[in-house]
Design a protein around this motif. Structure first.
Motif, PDB file in Angstrom:
ATOM      1  N   LEU A   1     -13.101   5.711  -0.450  1.00 13.77           N
ATOM      2  CA  LEU A   1     -12.385   6.123  -1.666  1.00 13.77           C
ATOM      3  C   LEU A   1     -12.269   4.951  -2.631  1.00 13.77           C
ATOM      4  CD1 LEU A   1      -9.473   8.104   0.027  1.00 13.77           C
ATOM      5  CD2 LEU A   1     -11.414   9.081  -1.169  1.00 13.77           C
ATOM      6  N   PRO A   2     -12.280   5.232  -3.923  1.00 12.39           N
ATOM      7  CA  PRO A   2     -12.102   4.134  -4.890  1.00 12.39           C
ATOM      8  C   PRO A   2     -10.714   3.523  -4.757  1.00 12.39           C
ATOM      9  CG  PRO A   2     -11.984   6.272  -5.983  1.00 12.39           C
ATOM     10  CD  PRO A   2     -12.407   6.536  -4.580  1.00 12.39           C
ATOM     11  N   LEU A   3     -10.587   2.254  -5.161  1.00 15.52           N
ATOM     12  CA  LEU A   3      -9.275   1.591  -5.102  1.00 15.52           C
ATOM     13  C   LEU A   3      -8.271   2.368  -5.942  1.00 15.52           C
ATOM     14  CD1 LEU A   3      -9.741  -2.279  -5.380  1.00 15.52           C
ATOM     15  CD2 LEU A   3      -8.710  -1.005  -3.511  1.00 15.52           C
ATOM     16  N   LEU A   4      -7.185   2.784  -5.296  1.00 22.01           N
ATOM     17  CA  LEU A   4      -6.112   3.487  -6.003  1.00 22.01           C
ATOM     18  C   LEU A   4      -4.818   2.717  -5.775  1.00 22.01           C
ATOM     19  CD1 LEU A   4      -6.735   7.045  -4.491  1.00 22.01           C
ATOM     20  CD2 LEU A   4      -7.478   6.305  -6.745  1.00 22.01           C
ATOM     21  N   ASN A   5      -3.930   2.739  -6.750  1.00 22.39           N
ATOM     22  CA  ASN A   5      -2.590   2.241  -6.460  1.00 22.39           C
ATOM     23  C   ASN A   5      -1.581   3.139  -7.145  1.00 22.39           C
ATOM     24  OD1 ASN A   5      -3.220   1.379  -9.001  1.00 22.39           O
ATOM     25  ND2 ASN A   5      -2.603  -0.725  -8.701  1.00 22.39           N
ATOM     26  N   ASN A   6      -0.373   3.167  -6.580  1.00 28.14           N
ATOM     27  CA  ASN A   6       0.653   4.013  -7.171  1.00 28.14           C
ATOM     28  C   ASN A   6       1.324   3.284  -8.329  1.00 28.14           C
ATOM     29  OD1 ASN A   6       2.339   2.183  -5.931  1.00 28.14           O
ATOM     30  ND2 ASN A   6       3.483   3.684  -4.739  1.00 28.14           N
TER      31      ASN A   6
ATOM     32  N   TYR B   1      -1.457  -0.596  -3.301  1.00 27.07           N
ATOM     33  CA  TYR B   1      -2.750   0.038  -3.056  1.00 27.07           C
ATOM     34  C   TYR B   1      -2.570   1.166  -2.052  1.00 27.07           C
ATOM     35  CZ  TYR B   1      -4.991  -3.702  -5.624  1.00 27.07           C
ATOM     36  OH  TYR B   1      -5.379  -4.547  -6.615  1.00 27.07           O
ATOM     37  N   THR B   2      -3.188   2.305  -2.317  1.00 27.71           N
ATOM     38  CA  THR B   2      -2.924   3.493  -1.489  1.00 27.71           C
ATOM     39  C   THR B   2      -4.173   4.264  -1.089  1.00 27.71           C
ATOM     40  OG1 THR B   2      -2.631   4.814  -3.505  1.00 27.71           O
ATOM     41  CG2 THR B   2      -0.641   3.869  -2.526  1.00 27.71           C
ATOM     42  N   ASN B   3      -5.373   3.830  -1.507  1.00 25.52           N
ATOM     43  CA  ASN B   3      -6.544   4.682  -1.264  1.00 25.52           C
ATOM     44  C   ASN B   3      -6.804   4.928   0.219  1.00 25.52           C
ATOM     45  OD1 ASN B   3      -7.311   1.878  -1.202  1.00 25.52           O
ATOM     46  ND2 ASN B   3      -9.452   2.479  -1.277  1.00 25.52           N
TER      47      ASN B   3
ATOM     48  N   GLN C   1      -2.347  -2.272   3.280  1.00 26.82           N
ATOM     49  CA  GLN C   1      -2.036  -0.853   3.460  1.00 26.82           C
ATOM     50  C   GLN C   1      -1.646  -0.504   4.899  1.00 26.82           C
ATOM     51  OE1 GLN C   1      -4.423   2.054   1.155  1.00 26.82           O
ATOM     52  NE2 GLN C   1      -5.581   0.306   0.388  1.00 26.82           N
ATOM     53  N   PHE C   2      -1.900  -1.427   5.844  1.00 27.18           N
ATOM     54  CA  PHE C   2      -1.537  -1.147   7.233  1.00 27.18           C
ATOM     55  C   PHE C   2      -0.035  -0.898   7.396  1.00 27.18           C
ATOM     56  CE2 PHE C   2      -5.794  -2.554   8.180  1.00 27.18           C
ATOM     57  CZ  PHE C   2      -6.127  -1.855   9.339  1.00 27.18           C
ATOM     58  N   PRO C   3       0.841  -1.791   6.858  1.00 28.17           N
ATOM     59  CA  PRO C   3       2.272  -1.514   7.013  1.00 28.17           C
ATOM     60  C   PRO C   3       2.715  -0.239   6.312  1.00 28.17           C
ATOM     61  CG  PRO C   3       1.896  -3.475   5.646  1.00 28.17           C
ATOM     62  CD  PRO C   3       0.592  -3.114   6.254  1.00 28.17           C
ATOM     63  N   VAL C   4       2.049   0.086   5.203  1.00 25.27           N
ATOM     64  CA  VAL C   4       2.378   1.325   4.485  1.00 25.27           C
ATOM     65  C   VAL C   4       2.032   2.528   5.364  1.00 25.27           C
ATOM     66  CG1 VAL C   4       1.961   2.701   2.406  1.00 25.27           C
ATOM     67  CG2 VAL C   4       1.925   0.210   2.265  1.00 25.27           C
ATOM     68  N   LEU C   5       0.849   2.453   6.024  1.00 29.59           N
ATOM     69  CA  LEU C   5       0.441   3.546   6.913  1.00 29.59           C
ATOM     70  C   LEU C   5       1.435   3.710   8.060  1.00 29.59           C
ATOM     71  CD1 LEU C   5      -1.498   5.690   7.971  1.00 29.59           C
ATOM     72  CD2 LEU C   5      -2.821   3.877   9.054  1.00 29.59           C
ATOM     73  N   LYS C   6       1.866   2.587   8.639  1.00 29.80           N
ATOM     74  CA  LYS C   6       2.792   2.676   9.779  1.00 29.80           C
ATOM     75  C   LYS C   6       4.137   3.264   9.350  1.00 29.80           C
ATOM     76  CE  LYS C   6       0.419  -0.917  12.376  1.00 29.80           C
ATOM     77  NZ  LYS C   6       0.375  -2.319  12.821  1.00 29.80           N
TER      78      LYS C   6
ATOM     79  N   ASP D   1       6.888   8.730  -3.265  1.00 31.68           N
ATOM     80  CA  ASP D   1       6.923   7.283  -3.449  1.00 31.68           C
ATOM     81  C   ASP D   1       5.513   6.719  -3.573  1.00 31.68           C
ATOM     82  OD1 ASP D   1       8.332   4.842  -3.619  1.00 31.68           O
ATOM     83  OD2 ASP D   1       7.773   4.374  -1.570  1.00 31.68           O
ATOM     84  N   LEU D   2       4.604   7.258  -2.758  1.00 31.84           N
ATOM     85  CA  LEU D   2       3.223   6.761  -2.761  1.00 31.84           C
ATOM     86  C   LEU D   2       2.385   7.369  -3.883  1.00 31.84           C
ATOM     87  CD1 LEU D   2       2.550   6.823   1.087  1.00 31.84           C
ATOM     88  CD2 LEU D   2       2.704   4.790  -0.349  1.00 31.84           C
ATOM     89  N   GLY D   3       2.917   8.402  -4.536  1.00 34.13           N
ATOM     90  CA  GLY D   3       2.145   9.058  -5.600  1.00 34.13           C
ATOM     91  C   GLY D   3       1.197  10.109  -5.063  1.00 34.13           C
ATOM     92  N   PHE D   4       1.430  10.616  -3.820  1.00 36.07           N
ATOM     93  CA  PHE D   4       0.557  11.634  -3.216  1.00 36.07           C
ATOM     94  C   PHE D   4       1.047  13.035  -3.596  1.00 36.07           C
ATOM     95  CE2 PHE D   4      -0.510   8.714   0.680  1.00 36.07           C
ATOM     96  CZ  PHE D   4      -1.124   7.819  -0.189  1.00 36.07           C
ATOM     97  N   LEU D   5       1.225  13.266  -4.890  1.00 35.45           N
ATOM     98  CA  LEU D   5       1.822  14.528  -5.331  1.00 35.45           C
ATOM     99  C   LEU D   5       0.943  15.718  -4.985  1.00 35.45           C
ATOM    100  CD1 LEU D   5       3.302  13.431  -8.778  1.00 35.45           C
ATOM    101  CD2 LEU D   5       4.304  13.277  -6.506  1.00 35.45           C
ATOM    102  N   SER D   6      -0.377  15.506  -4.963  1.00 38.43           N
ATOM    103  CA  SER D   6      -1.303  16.601  -4.654  1.00 38.43           C
ATOM    104  C   SER D   6      -1.186  17.051  -3.204  1.00 38.43           C
ATOM    105  CB  SER D   6      -2.744  16.172  -4.943  1.00 38.43           C
ATOM    106  OG  SER D   6      -3.085  15.061  -4.125  1.00 38.43           O
ATOM    107  N   LEU D   7      -0.577  16.222  -2.347  1.00 38.00           N
ATOM    108  CA  LEU D   7      -0.453  16.585  -0.928  1.00 38.00           C
ATOM    109  C   LEU D   7       0.875  17.282  -0.622  1.00 38.00           C
ATOM    110  CD1 LEU D   7      -1.863  13.371   0.833  1.00 38.00           C
ATOM    111  CD2 LEU D   7      -3.089  15.449   0.184  1.00 38.00           C
TER     112      LEU D   7
END
Length: 879
Positions: free
Chosen positions: A22-27, A32-34, A88-93, A276-282
């Motif tokens: 995925l392209p680099l995305l950030n909220n 970074y959130t991609n 992004q690892f700590p964000v995923l956890k 918070d992450l900007g994943f509004l589509s999910l």
């Protein structure tokens, strides 16, 4: 008895694949959130399809494992993980915690070993086990009870390997995967294998001799002198490779199958994280048939009076007022009722009673009668539609909470209450439901809910004011955010006129352009086909026109945008295809999208400004998002032609700050060289190119300036060598050298970057020039990834936040000046660093004076602020 379904996910492998797919995305907060986004889409699919009873995400613990005792060069030569991924690892956890999914890592062992051990335990207990990974090494775990799903096409699809599928696909058994890998080696893990032996040769050998041991027992029978020699010479490497690729299924894992039981997640927690992450589509994907934990809550009883007539004694100074609304669209929002609480009593006022009461209107519009509200902007806009102009607001709980806790993503009253120890209120979703299931409850439930919220608003006023004063932020609320909220409310209510005929005309023009392009592509291709079908386009480009193949997918040739970009100089069909795609997106997203949000009665759009979202303090806009209209393409810029003045003989006037963030950087860093460049009114990117490349002004090429510009803005956003290399299409080494040269020249900037990190470590936060805070609890974390993200944020937040503060103050100053001068001109929009006004033509000369004067002198910096302006018949002409 119900079947037990265990799902084990290789966290490192999947997030790594997601990052590069995925392209680099950030909220909006710069995170970074991609990779996390890609991982999450896959996770939601697993929860939907597999419905696991047991679930674990396994991670590698570190660079060194027990395999390094066997071979020091194991996984050697791998490029360092880009910081954009490692952060992004700590964000995923954190997201996994929100989902209540166990994650685990074990020192000296890899995720493969954890998964191998638990999959064996699951198999022995007769569980159905699914392993998810991007690594085919995992295929050795396949059995009648264990399916290995290998991600492909990035991570959007998986290939499911059962014993039968594995034999049909690769012609080996699961047990033979280890021998296959031992012979082939693996460049990605630096496993040597036998040089010159690829998959085909290895499969052929294993068909003849089923194991590596048997291959070497019968090495003299192997056909081919060269192959025999290679096998003999590299026997030691082959057996070492087998040891390295063998997953340890008896690793000393401390986690048990009982520990990874999965019972579902709390929807509110995951929703909050997604927002918070900007994943509004999910968001809509988590309101389906998942196992979601429900928590019941016992509330203390509240007593209130429902009124059918409003009297002046109810409307005291400092009363808390909640105007309850449902709906998130300007045209569809509905006022459900009013809560009013003062020191003496609590009142529920039905909507009709409030809106038809002259007593209420007089109180609402009296600036001397003080009110305490939640969301002043929304309150103002909702009442303006009924002819009531709310004044006298002295406190806005939404904005106060945002300033106190800018990292929180939920600032509604129940969330604020919970954070501040008040739990006698339910969340809105528990009352109204959400999404398609949203509905208004029965009157008694609605009335009580509104009153509970109003009581919280009243009770927390003093506590929140005290907190703001402790933080030296009370003036930020009173002097900046609240006056701005009321200005934004007036702008939202006013709206911007849209020339619908012009939009439709643009749509027709785009349709014609698309048809012309389509015909031109057909002529160049020599046949007609579906331009939007990669399956049809691929053979045209790479077989018929014989263009070089850049990337292949499982279904054929890749025709993704990045592939076409690399081919644009190879054939004239490529630029036409790229333009066709860009124009197609403009047509569907912006032309058709804009028509959907135009108010039919007034032909206006009423964009909404979110003032309490970004941690930097910047505004964002929705319905429509006018900050996202693409302006790099001329056709995109032309969409601004549809935004026109609301009155005849009026003009649009646009003014924007020139390089405000770089000027703020020069001021905050107190960098002599950077400050002097702005004082001398030099082109900063040309100046940077001259300094970094050691050339004279006339020697600066457009490419040098482009690179310098990328570095200048990259520095503001804490760019890494990886990020810069991606932006400029250069190697990471070149990008690193570029950044180092920059810091050698702009030593003040370098010193600022170092000092602000130390300040953040001392205080736990950084501040803007107006004392807006950004809290950084991870700045002292032992976790490198968490700490490095916090350090980067510490560097850029004061710059971005101060720029946001400046334009906010400029809006307030300009609004006051226009009133003071009794001008008809009014602000319509704020887009990033740009203000758009409409005004009568006869006020133009005055505007040319007032607007730059107010914007350039709103704050005093060590460098001049510079404002450019333009005007015309439309927003497009005012650029």
């Amino acid at each position: 008895m119900a079947r037990k379904k265990m799902v084990l996910i290789d966290g490192n492998s999947v997030i790594y694949r997601a990052f590069f797919a995925l392209p680099l995305l950030n909220n909006d907060k710069g995170v970074y959130t991609n990779a996390v986004y890609g991982f999450t889409t896959m996770l939601l699919k697993i929860l939907e399809d597999e419905k696991p009873t047991h679930l674990l995400v396994a991670f590698d613990a570190g660079k060194t494992t027990f395999r390094h005792n066997t071979y020091k060069e194991y996984k050697g030569g791998r490029q360092k993980t880009p910081s954009e991924l490692s952060e992004q690892f700590p964000v995923l956890k954190e997201l996994l915690d929100a989902f209540k999914i166990q994650h685990y890592q074990l020192e000296q062992y890899e995720a493969d070993d954890i998964i191998g051990t638990l999959s064996l335990q699951g198999k022995e207990k007769d569980y159905d086990v699914t392993v998810i990974s991007g690594d085919k090494d995992m295929l050795q775990l396949v059995s009648e009870k264990v399916t290995v799903s290998v991600t492909k096409k990035g991570i959007s699809e998986v290939e499911k390997y059962t014993p039968e599928y594995l034999i049909n696909k690769m012609e080996v058994t699961p047990e033979q995967i280890i021998d296959l890998k031992a012979l082939m080696g693996d460049k990605s893990d630096n496993i040597p294998g036998v040089p010159g032996v690829g998959e085909k040769t290895a499969v052929k050998l294993l068909k003849q001799f089923p194991t590596l041991e048997e291959v070497y027992e019968h090495v003299d029978e192997v056909s081919g002198k060269k192959l025999k020699e290679k096998l003999s010479t590299h026997k030691e490497d082959a057996f070492m490779s087998k040891e390295l690729v063998t997953i340890n299924r008896n690793s000393p894992v401390e986690i048990t199958i009982e520990d990874i039981v999965y019972e579902g997640f709390e929807q509110a927690k995951v929703s909050a994280m997604f927002k918070d992450l900007g994943f509004l589509s999910l968001l809509n994907r988590i309101s389906g048939d998942f196992d979601v934990e429900e928590e019941s809550k016992d509330l203390e009883e509240v007593h209130f009076q429902k009124v059918d007539d409003i009297t002046s004694d109810m409307l005291t100074d400092g009363a808390a007022l909640v105007v309850e609304m449902l709906g998130d669209n300007y045209h569809k929002e509905e006022v459900l009722g009013f809560g009013l609480v003062n020191d003496k009593n609590k009142y529920f006022i039905p909507t009709k009673v409030a809106l038809e009461s002259d007593t209420f209107k007089q109180w609402a519009e009296d600036s001397k009668k003080t009110k305490n509200v939640f969301d002043a902007k929304k309150t103002l806009v909702s009442l303006l539609r009924y002819g009531i102009h709310m004044r006298g607001i002295i406190f806005d709980m939404l904005l106060a909470s945002y300033l106190i806790n800018p990292s929180e993503n939920n600032h509604d009253i129940p969330a604020i209450a919970n954070r501040m120890g008040k739990t006698n209120v339910l969340f809105d979703e528990e009352i109204y439901g959400k999404g398609a299931k949203q509905k208004i409850p029965e009157d008694s439930v609605l009335e009580e809910h509104i009153i509970r919220k109003t009581i919280i608003l009243h009770e927390l006023y003093n506590q929140m004011v005290d907190r703001l004063k402790e933080n030296e932020q009370y003036q930020l609320l009173i002097d900046l955010e609240m006056p701005l909220a009321l200005i934004l409310g007036e702008m939202e209510h006013l709206g911007v006129l849209v020339d619908i005929d012009r939009i439709k005309e643009m749509g027709d023009d785009l349709t014609n352009r698309l048809q012309t392009l389509e015909k031109e592509v057909y002529d160049l291709a020599g046949e007609e086909f579906n331009l939007n079908s990669p399956k049809q386009l691929g053979p045209i480009l790479f077989e018929k026109l014989e263009l070089p193949v850049i990337k292949k997918t499982k279904t054929g040739y890749s025709t993704a945008a990045d592939v076409l970009e690399q081919l644009k100089d190879k054939h004239e069909i490529i630029p036409k295809l790229l333009l066709y795609r860009q124009l197609g997106k403009l047509q569907s997203t912006y032309i058709e999208g804009l028509l959907k949000v135009v108010h039919t009665d007034s032909s206006k759009v009423h964009t909404r400004y979110n003032q309490a979202l970004t941690q930097t303090g910047r505004l964002s806009s929705i319905d429509p998002n006018l900050q996202n209209i693409p302006i790099r393409l001329e056709e995109g810029r032309k969409i601004r032609r549809a935004f026109v003045p609301s009155k005849k003989d009026w003009i649009m006037f646009a003014a924007d700050y020139s390089q405000i963030e770089l000027r703020v950087l020069a001021h905050i860093a107190n960098d002599d060289k950077l400050m002097q460049a702005f004082k001398d009114n030099l082109d900063i990117h040309t100046q940077t190119a001259m300094d970094v490349f050691h050339v004279q002004k006339e020697e600066v090429t457009s490419n040098m300036r482009r690179q310098a510009k990328a570095v200048n803005f990259g520095i503001v956003y804490g760019i890494s060598d990886y990020g810069l290399s991606q932006n400029l299409g250069i190697t990471r080494k070149e990008a690193k050298q570029f950044i180092e040269r920059y810091f050698d020249i702009y030593t003040g900037v370098k010193n600022y970057m170092e000092e602000i990190v130390q300040e953040a470590k001392r205080n736990g936060y950084v501040t803007t020039i107006m004392n807006r805070r950004r809290y950084l609890p991870e700045i002292t974390s032992r976790n490198f990834n968490l700490r490095s993200f916090a350090e980067r944020t510490a560097m850029n937040s004061p710059i971005q936040g101060s720029a946001a503060d400046i334009i906010k103050k400029a809006m307030i100053d300009l609004h006051e000046k226009l009133k003071e001068e009794k001008m008809q001109a009014r602000m319509l929009l704020q887009v990033h660093d740009e203000l758009i006004l409409e005004a009568p033509k006869e006020e133009l000369d005055k505007l040319k004076e007032i607007v730059p004067e107010m914007m350039e002198n709103t704050v005093e910096l060590n460098v001049p602020l510079k404002v450019d302006y333009a005007y015309g018949e439309s927003w497009y002409d005012a650029k």
